[in-house]
Structure formats: structure tokens, C-alpha cells
Design an enzyme around this catalytic site. Structure first.
Site, PDB file in Angstrom:
ATOM      1  N   CYS D 149       0.971  -1.219   0.003  1.00 23.64           N
ATOM      2  CA  CYS D 149      -0.143   0.126  -0.089  1.00 23.64           C
ATOM      3  C   CYS D 149       0.873   1.297  -0.004  1.00 23.64           C
ATOM      4  O   CYS D 149       0.383   2.353  -0.471  1.00 23.64           O
ATOM      5  CB  CYS D 149      -1.109   0.025   1.211  1.00 23.64           C
ATOM      6  SG  CYS D 149      -0.248  -0.365   2.612  1.00 23.64           S
ATOM      7  N   HIS D 242      -2.536   6.816   2.897  1.00 21.44           N
ATOM      8  CA  HIS D 242      -1.107   7.140   3.265  1.00 21.44           C
ATOM      9  C   HIS D 242      -0.703   8.468   2.710  1.00 21.44           C
ATOM     10  O   HIS D 242      -0.875   8.542   1.146  1.00 21.44           O
ATOM     11  CB  HIS D 242      -0.364   5.807   2.681  1.00 21.44           C
ATOM     12  CG  HIS D 242      -0.386   4.670   3.224  1.00 21.44           C
ATOM     13  ND1 HIS D 242      -1.237   4.495   4.575  1.00 21.44           N
ATOM     14  CD2 HIS D 242       0.028   3.324   3.237  1.00 21.44           C
ATOM     15  CE1 HIS D 242      -1.248   3.181   4.773  1.00 21.44           C
ATOM     16  NE2 HIS D 242      -0.397   2.535   3.969  1.00 21.44           N
TER      17      HIS D 242
END
Lengths: 350, 350, 350, 350
Positions: D149, D242
Site C-alpha cells: 500500500c 497514506h
């Protein structure tokens, strides 16, 4: 050209003003044609004047709109008002006097005897107070208000119980989201990892508004609901969604199944009229032991549904349960919008 | 060589075990000579076995200590127990049976009729129940417990009122810190920006423990305080410190000044005996409108003082107010430590 | 009567002003005798004018002090300044001109060529610039500054490396606490559950200040350190403590042991002079894989120690590591206080 | 009866498994007919076995589905795998061996030389590696993986730059959301008000996966992209999304307008093929000084768009900027789903 009704937003740059713009973007009946805000913003394009804090983008048409001065001249006849109480107290009467239907989220006039304080599912009949307003007789203008964000979720949960069983006592402790304080509102240094056990004037509003909302229209005024009510209001580090721990005593005894049934089966005028912003189910009971929670449930019914859970016996009163409601949708902009939809359905918007 | 009393810690690697180690580091009477934990930790140095979560470093002596098996053999005669309830129910009786004074923070035996549940400022006389325990007569061992972290702050605030005016009704809604759930405890995905309106078994404990703590020693048992009590427990995104919104009805009417005076002037046996961990003032009333708050007030009295604020009239009962107490100090390790100090002062530690 | 040196605080009601008051409460050399703030606060008791945001209470003496106007008349000769840059640019010269030693935390004059920008452990010799200031020759007054909160922790970590091995390149990415923005500062709606990848002017300050701090005094000016430096600054939901991910290239190759040794053994003038606010160890290397962290390490050395960890090879430059420093203690009030202590030790405070 | 392709989910009860179920609920091509998880869950209805953590409810059909054992027997031929690396290393080959197309989110096999690591917009041609797998020749089964990710958002931002200008150096510092660690994952006590400067093995994965993704298919293997890459990974108190601070050096010099243009105009095979989960615009540049932010931008393109902002000159390399990407949609379940859609479009799903 659109055949939607033109509406204006007073206080368009604040958090609630932004929610009005967001919720009206694709509205079938209303179209924002005028946005107004304080002197500081006046004359600037909306997207420069507002510090947009929502997750969907500013609608392009609104972004380019010039912010008007907060004066009735040039304003459309339907006004959504999202002003601070002090300013609202001064400006809302001016707009009503000039013939506007002022659908207000402000606390300024909520408790005034000839001003309806309305939740369409609960006390739509209070709208009749409009005809007692001096503005109405003079210019056809009027003011209708919706309750405080801490009261509205609670009252939606209480109303069906009050009708079915009669409320005798209500105790409420709230854990309120920071968006309820507007923007910039609560400083991060005040709330990160913290609880603030105080919100100025909130407890008083919550108590008196609940009683007016569940009260009875008698001639030209509202007789408050006669039950005892006590509120304690806290601020917590949640973005959106007021959670409330409630205890109640009922006049007529009821079983858990009866109470849950009354909640889940509660439908009212907005649902019958299929008002565009009305949730299919105004109150939903959640059976899971640890729900409702803001993270998961705040957007139920597009933010217009009140979630209830944890119904269980109370050792002091009869029952206790948890209520969750979206404070800037059902508790502010959505509340006013549903009021406006009810007004239109009842022929009050010309 | 130290002439302090050697003590052991059962469940030494958890959050409460760590607090025991922290609070005992410079203790004038006690010295940790034995740390025990689950099989997984057994035989490893403490600093490897424990995932230390406190801001002060692990005391060097403890860091190097080997974690013992959780068995009475080789354990010192004074044991602080910080075990989960299920394990405590099995292990605590074994240690008491082997002659240990078990000063427990676990809920396992709190409501057992011959086990004292004690807050030294409130019901130190309940310690006499020790002599009813079969372990005592057999091996001189016994178990003494302290209450749940949600009950202890509340009871410290209630006790002086109960003595002065008599409690008739108590309603409590809590907003509890995540450290109350131990480590790892509450997942961050569950609590960031959220409120969880449920803590398993917490409301039941809070209600029944409050009544036992404020109850009366009658012969060989405790008669619970007769007032009605109802609790609703919520988890919030706070590290340490349980905040509680309380409403009460008193038997004897009191003024605001009388109540505040009773709180601020409350002193009890631990203060008179100058027990090392006793706060100078067990209950402090804060006059500011928005206090107490966890961020600012949780460490009052080195975490042993209960802070109270926002005393005001309640429309339903008589008074409402906010209580704040440190849940892992006064609500857990500090509670047990003060119990041990009282036991020593009263001659129960040999 | 106290024989401490009287000091005043300009901007005494803000977050950094409060830290000055907190840190000076028991200071062996200095005593606060004058607090000044904006017009709004002037003439009011300090405890009414300030919204106190620290965990220790307002010192009683300061609480009762009347806030003075922010003018040199009546002010003591030593002034700690915690003003916003715009106001500082105007007021600090007035105080210096009036003969005050102005020990400033503001960015206004930091980069002015005759104003020393000082970290006592790093470049105490830059203080000599004072004698180039026109205020000094006129009235004996002067201005000394400390760096931005994001630069100071970094520079403390870099300085010993620069001395031992020579810096060639520095890249820094910060995750800064909300207290760095003052009070009310960052709105909770902006930072709860969020990262803001922008702090106005912060990157520029961090880059240029780092080079001035590690620069060389040449005659009447500072020659900036010649290494390349790039900063990226982010705001995160942390109360106190700036965390920074750093990569560097060194001129002279070094081993991990050498670098850690250089950090842990770094001592400088403040340590030798035993200045009251100097930490015993200015830079501490933490061996644990997941440290330093704000929660655990921000208060190291009473907030005056820089914590470093995670030293490992960088695929692009030579080394990468994490730095943590307390942004309102070592990064603001403590920085200025240590500067004042150095000034006193060197005879610049009369 | 549905003519959609039946698919199964391995590791269906975890956070990524839940995202698969959510994203597949209304998928035009695929239909979940089989959910499998660990022994503990096997044989239970899905809604009991899973602790559902998403805001939309569990699809009714899945809620009632019985959790199957994690074995190929009875499983459909298309498997989405969301297993922990250790288990994936054991189970994924079993499913491939049994003839399944395993579309995996696990890190277990990503770096294996014959396993394609794919982002459809970036390196769809790497899928050809499938034909090198021994499972393929034996049973027609194979394994395709998507990146970590933290890598995927970065690589989407880098790919168009790499094509247009050539990457020479990449430095990345991440601020990663807690959902990246699964559930329960990060303890609230570890992250509330904190930054954790360490995520086990994350930096290594991010570095090597980026180079494989931007590498070149040469015969039967991937030649990693030759630029230097360094990553530093931090955990912050964000739920989803993120954020990454990036610096790069390009081989061919470019202007700001060119870079922004290359990002905004980037379209690739998934857009041309109109794959159902492909975002209309894979990379969006945001001009506002303080964007992207997780709160506002994480759901861009239904969570499949990478948002980039703050492009500015870097004093060390050439450019710096901020990247934001949804870690459990584009960074996990959505990544695998888009891979499966590409496989179907290319005829690899029978």
C-alpha cells in the site's frame, strides 16, 4: 432555464452554510442563486471567501458566485439562514420583514413564542404559528426554525415513545462532535486526547427546545411538553455525529419489543409526502451490543436518520439507550432543508 | 540490604502491572522482588517480556528481573495482583491459600461476600472482612480488592456527600479512556474519531461496586448502600482519565456551597495516617466552567486525586456535576497500593 | 527580597509565553516581574487575560500580575519575546533601542545579518554579533534569537556529525505537533484523523536557519554552512513534539558506531557551564527499533534533549534516522531561556 | 442465474477481505460465491466470523454465507487472496497448483522472479510472466500480485514522470494510516496523539517493489528500474490514506508545467479498456497549497485515484511533492481487483 425555486443562503461560508450548498447541489425543488456572508467575504467569489471543509468539491456554479451583502435587497424570497445567534437576531427579522421565508438554523428566535421550532416528523403542525407573525401579515415573510443539533436526534427518538407511551422524565448526556462548533471552532489543542465537559448554553437549549418540540399547539402558542428534562453536554474528539446516553421514564409501561417496534415503525408526514430529503426510516434501532457509533452510523439515511441502540432497563428511571445523529446534516442544514420542503408541500413557499 | 517489605506482582507485564512497577520504584515501604506473568513470559527478562507503555523508563532492577511462573512457590508474602478476571478467579485463591496477602485489582472476587472491596478514604473498616476468609484462618493469607476504574472516582466524589446529606439516587454516564482496556486493548481503528457506547460488563460492575463500597459492615457481611444507581459506560479517544457526567438526588437538601465545602474538606484515614500514596486532598472541586478535563487534570495529586466540577442544579434529580479520575493510577495500581498501605498501617502485613 | 535578575515577557499570554512563565517559575537566576501582551489583554490580571493551556497551574504570583502594555517604558532590562513575527519586527527593535537585552523566539529578525541565531550547544560564539548591532552601541540593548521549532532538534542532531564528519547533504521531512501553531492555532476539524502537508514558510525557515546555525562567524557576519539542504514540513495530530525523518550525506565516511558515539558523547558549553536549563545530555540515541516517539520521548531531559533513533543506511545518501524534539520547550521557550543563561554566563546581562 | 464469473476470497474476514467484499458487491463481471478464512472462522456464517469494520453494511448474500476452509477443494477458479504473508506463502501456491488464478494482495510472492507484481496503469505487460510459472503449465493456475500500500500511490505518481523524463533518484517519507496494519492492528494506546517512526519490513518492500514495478520485462524476468530509491516509513493517527513526502531527480530536465501536465494527462490501458474499477484519471494534481490531505482527498476516484500536490523545487534533488493514496482501496483490494479486471480483459480468466 431551471424551473426550480430560487433560494439564498445567509451565512453561506460557514460549516452549516457549506452543508446547505452541498445538500442543495442536486435538489429537485430548490436552486441556490444567492449566497451572502459577512462584510469580510462580500464581493468575493465564493470559493475564495469560503474555507471549504467538506469532502465533496464546491459545486462549480457556486464556486464562481459572488458573495452578496447580507441584506434583503436583491435576495430571493426563500432564505436558508446559517448565522451565529447574535447576527441572526438582527438580520433574520429584516429578511422576514422584507417578505422572505426565512428557514433558519440559528438559535436566535427558536424560543420566541410566535416562531415555530420544527422537526417535520415530529411537530409539523407547529408551522401554523407562522400566521401569528407580524412579518407575515405585513409582507408575507416569516421565520421558521429547526432545533439545536443536540436536541434533534434525541427528539426524533423520543417522539414516537412520547406518542405511544407518554414521557415522564428524560435525562440526557451528550458526547458532541467538533463540527457542531463551526469552523475554526474547537482548537485542536483543546480536544486531541481530551473531553471538554462544557458547551456554552447547550444544556439550556437542549432542555427547552425538547419541550417546545414535543409541546402542543394551543391557539397562538406552544404549550411545552410537561415532562422533566435534564441535559449534560460534553465535547469529544469526533468529527461528525453527536452520541447521547439517554434515560427515560414512561407514563405507560412498555416492553422492549414494543419500544423497538415503535421506533422502527415510526413514519410521519415527510415520509408520506415523500419529501426529497426525508429518510425512508427516521429512526432505526440497531441490535448490535456496541452500536450506534459515529464512525459507522453517522451517515445512516444520508445523515438524516437517527440511530438508536443499547435499549436496556434503567435502575433509576425505566429505560436507557444510546442515540446518534449527524449534527451538521440532520442537526443543521438537513433539518432546515426538510423544514423548507415541508413548507413547500404545505403551500407556504408561494 | 533493604529493610523494605518484599512484594510480588502477578500479571506484571500488563498495563496495570507496569503501573505497579512504576509506582513502587521509590516506595518507602515496599520493594518489588518478584514479577510473574503468563506462561509466554515466564523465564524471560522483564524488559523483554513486557511491552512497556509508560513514559518513565523501566526501573533498571526490574528490567533485568526474570519473570517467574505465576505460582505461589517462591513468591513473597505480599502480592499485588493485576490479572484478567478469568485467571484471577483461579490464581488469587491459590496465593491466599498459600499464605499471601493478595491485594488485587481484578474484578474476579470483588463481589464475593467475604472479600473486602475497599477505597481507604471511604470504607477502610470493611477490611475487617479479612478475618472471615477461610484462607486467613488456614494460612494467614487473604484477598483484598479495589474497585473498577469507573467506580472509584465516582465513589470518592459520592462518599462525602453520602455521609453529609445521604444519597437517594445516582445516575452516571462515563466517557472512559482506552488505557482502561489494557494493552493492546482498544484497536485504533475502533476509536480514532469515534465513541463506543459499550464496555462489556462495565455498567453492572459500576453499579454493584458503588453500592458495596458505600455499604455498611454488618457482622460478617456488607449491606449495600440502599440508593438507586444507574450507569451508562462509553469509550472515548482519551489515553488516561475517565470523565463522568453525574446526577444525584440527596436525602437532605444542601446548598452549592455546602456541597463544594464537603468535597474540598473531605479528609479520611489515609490522610490522617499520612499513607505514602495518599493524596493530600482526595477530592478537589474546580470552579472553572469547563473543568475538569483529562488533558489538564488527570494527574492531579499524582493521579490519586478525584477532580470534580460543573456542580449545578438538575431538573430531574437535585444536582449534576462532572467527575474525573485517573483510571490506571487511582483506578487501578494506585488503588491497590493505597489498600496495601492501609493494610500495613493496620497491622495486616505481618 | 529576591536577588534574581528581573525579566519581562513580551507576548506573555500565548502558548510560548506560557511556557516561559512555566519554565521561569523556579528559575535560580531569573524572576518574572513584568508580563506584556496585546492591547486586548493590557490592564487585566494575567490569569484573566491568558487562556492557560499547560498542565501545571499558573504560578500564583504571575496569575495576579497586571498585564502591561507592550512598550519599553517600565519594562525590565531582560526581555523574553514570544511575539508573532509581524509584531516582533516592529516591537523588538524598540526594546533593543531602549536598552533591553531582547531574547527572542520570533522569526522576525533571525536572518538579519547582525542578529545572532543561537543554539548554545552549537554556535554560542555567534553571540559576538551582538557587538555589531547599532542598538548595542547606542543603548547597550540588543537582540538574540533562537531558531524555529522544526530546525532546532535537527541542528542539535546534525551539529556533532558536522563537526566530526562534515555534512554534505541534508534532507528532512517533518511531522509537526499542533502546539507549534500556537493557540487556538490548528482547528480540530483540520487535523483530527488527518495530515496537513503544508506549514506556511516553515520549509524556508528550516532550510536557511539550519545553514546559519551551522555556519561560521567571519568578521561581522555569519557564513552559512555550505551543505545542500531540503525540507518538507507536515502537520500531524500530535500535541507536543516534532518528529523528523532525516537523510544525510557525510564528507568523511563513518560507521554506525562512530555516529552513535558522536551523538551520545556530544557535550558543549552549556553542559560545561552547567547552565540551569541545559540537559545533561543534549542528544540521546535510542536503540529500540521503533523510537523515538512523541508519546514516550518528548519530555526527555525535561524537554531539552533531542532524541534520535533508527540510524540505518540510506540507498541515496549515506544515512537515515529519526529525530524528535519538544517544540515548545527545546523548540521555543527553553531555547530562548538557554540563550539567556548563556548570555548571563558570558557577561552580557550586566 | 447470474452469468458473472464466480470468485472466492481467501482471508475474507480481515480488513482487506472486507474491502474485497465491499468492492465486489455490485461488480459487473465478478460475483463472490466462496469466502474462506482461518480455522477459527471456518463453518460459521460470515457475519458472525467477521468483525465488519466498514461503513457500508455487509452485503446480505455474503452475511449469510458459510465460511469455507482455506483449501482449494470446492473453491472457484478465481481467487482474491488477502492473507498474511506467512500463510500466503503456504496457501497461494496450493491454489495456483490446483488450477486457480490467484490474484493476491500479499507480500509473500511479490518479489519471486516469475510472479508478476502489477499496477495495470504502469506495467500491465509484466503479466506475461504468468506463462513462466510452473503452476500454469501444470494446471493453468497462476499467481499475480499487487504492491504494498505504500508503494502503489508512489509508483502511480512516478510512472508518468519516469516515462517522460526518466527517474534518477527517489526519496520517500511516508505517513501511513492505521488501516494498513489490518484489524485489530495498531493499538490505540500506541497511536493516539503519537507518531511511530517504524513499520516492520515496510521500507524494504517499498524500495524493492517500486523498482520491480517500474522495471522492464526482459525475456523471462523483470529487470528492476535502475534508479536509486530510499524510503522512510512512519505510522500516524489517520484511519485511511497514506501521505508521502517525495523528492526526485530526473534525467531529463522538466518544468513545473510539464510535470503537472504529464500527471494530469496520464491515461493507460485500464482507462482505454474502461475496466470497471479503473479511475477516469489515475493521477490528479491539486493546485491548492495545502493538499492533498487524507480527510478530503482519500476517496478521490472512488479511492482509486492518486492525488499529488505541492510540486516545488528541491534544493538537493530536483523536485519535491506530496502523494496521497487510499491504502485499503487502491493500496490493497482495489489494486487486486483492477489486476483481475486486466487479466479478464486480456483473456487470462478463461
Amino acid at each position: 432555464m431551471s424551473n426550480k425555486l430560487p433560494v439564498g443562503i445567509l451565512g453561506a461560508t460557514g460549516i452549516v452554510g457549506q452543508r446547505f450548498i452541498q445538500m442543495l447541489e442536486h435538489h429537485p425543488w430548490f436552486e441556490v442563486t444567492w449566497v451572502a456572508a459577512s462584510d469580510r467575504s462580500e464581493g468575493r467569489p465564493y470559493d475564495e471567501a469560503a474555507r471549504w471543509r467538506l469532502k465533496t468539491p464546491i459545486p462549480a456554479k457556486i464556486a464562481a458566485m459572488t458573495v452578496s451583502p447580507a441584506k434583503p435587497k436583491g435576495a430571493p424570497k426563500i432564505i436558508f439562514a446559517a448565522l451565529d445567534a447574535g447576527i441572526a437576531r438582527e438580520l433574520e427579522p429584516q429578511f422576514a420583514d422584507a417578505g422572505c421565508a426565512v428557514v433558519s438554523n440559528s438559535s436566535a428566535l427558536r424560543m420566541q413564542s410566535d416562531v415555530p421550532l420544527v422537526i417535520p416528523e415530529v411537530n409539523g403542525d407547529h408551522i401554523a404559528l407562522i400566521d401569528k407573525q407580524s412579518w407575515r401579515s405585513k409582507s408575507r415573510g416569516y421565520v421558521v426554525t429547526n432545533p439545536n443539533c443536540s436536541a434533534i436526534g434525541l427528539v426524533l427518538a423520543l417522539a414516537p415513545l412520547h406518542r405511544a407511551f407518554g414521557l415522564e422524565t428524560v435525562m440526557a448526556v451528550t458526547m458532541q462532535a467538533v463540527s457542531g462548533a463551526g469552523y475554526p471552532g474547537v482548537a485542536s489543542l483543546d480536544i486531541l486526547g481530551n473531553v471538554i465537559p462544557y458547551i456554552a448554553k447547550e444544556e439550556e437549549k437542549m432542555e427547552e427546545e425538547t419541550q417546545k418540540l414535543l409541546g402542543t399547539l394551543k391557539g397562538s402558542s406552544i404549550e411545552p411538553a410537561p415532562f422533566a428534562m435534564s441535559a449534560q453536554c460534553n465535547r469529544v474528539a469526533v468529527e461528525d455525529g453527536h452520541t447521547e446516553s439517554i434515560s427515560i421514564r414512561l407514563k405507560k409501561k412498555a416492553t422492549m419489543e414494543e419500544i423497538v417496534g415503535v421506533w422502527n415503525n415510526f413514519r410521519a408526514e415527510p415520509q408520506k409526502l415523500k419529501l426529497p430529503s426525508a429518510p425512508a426510516q427516521p429512526v432505526v434501532y440497531m441490535a448490535a451490543a456496541d452500536r450506534p457509533q459515529p464512525r459507522f452510523d453517522v451517515d445512516a439515511g444520508a445523515g438524516m436518520t437517527t440511530s438508536v441502540g443499547r435499549l436496556r432497563k434503567c435502575n433509576v428511571l425505566d429505560w436507557k439507550f444510546t442515540v446518534l445523529s449527524h449534527n451538521t446534516i440532520r442537526g443543521a442544514a438537513g433539518a432546515a432543508l426538510l423544514n423548507a420542503e415541508l413548507l413547500k408541500a404545505k403551500g407556504y413557499l408561494g
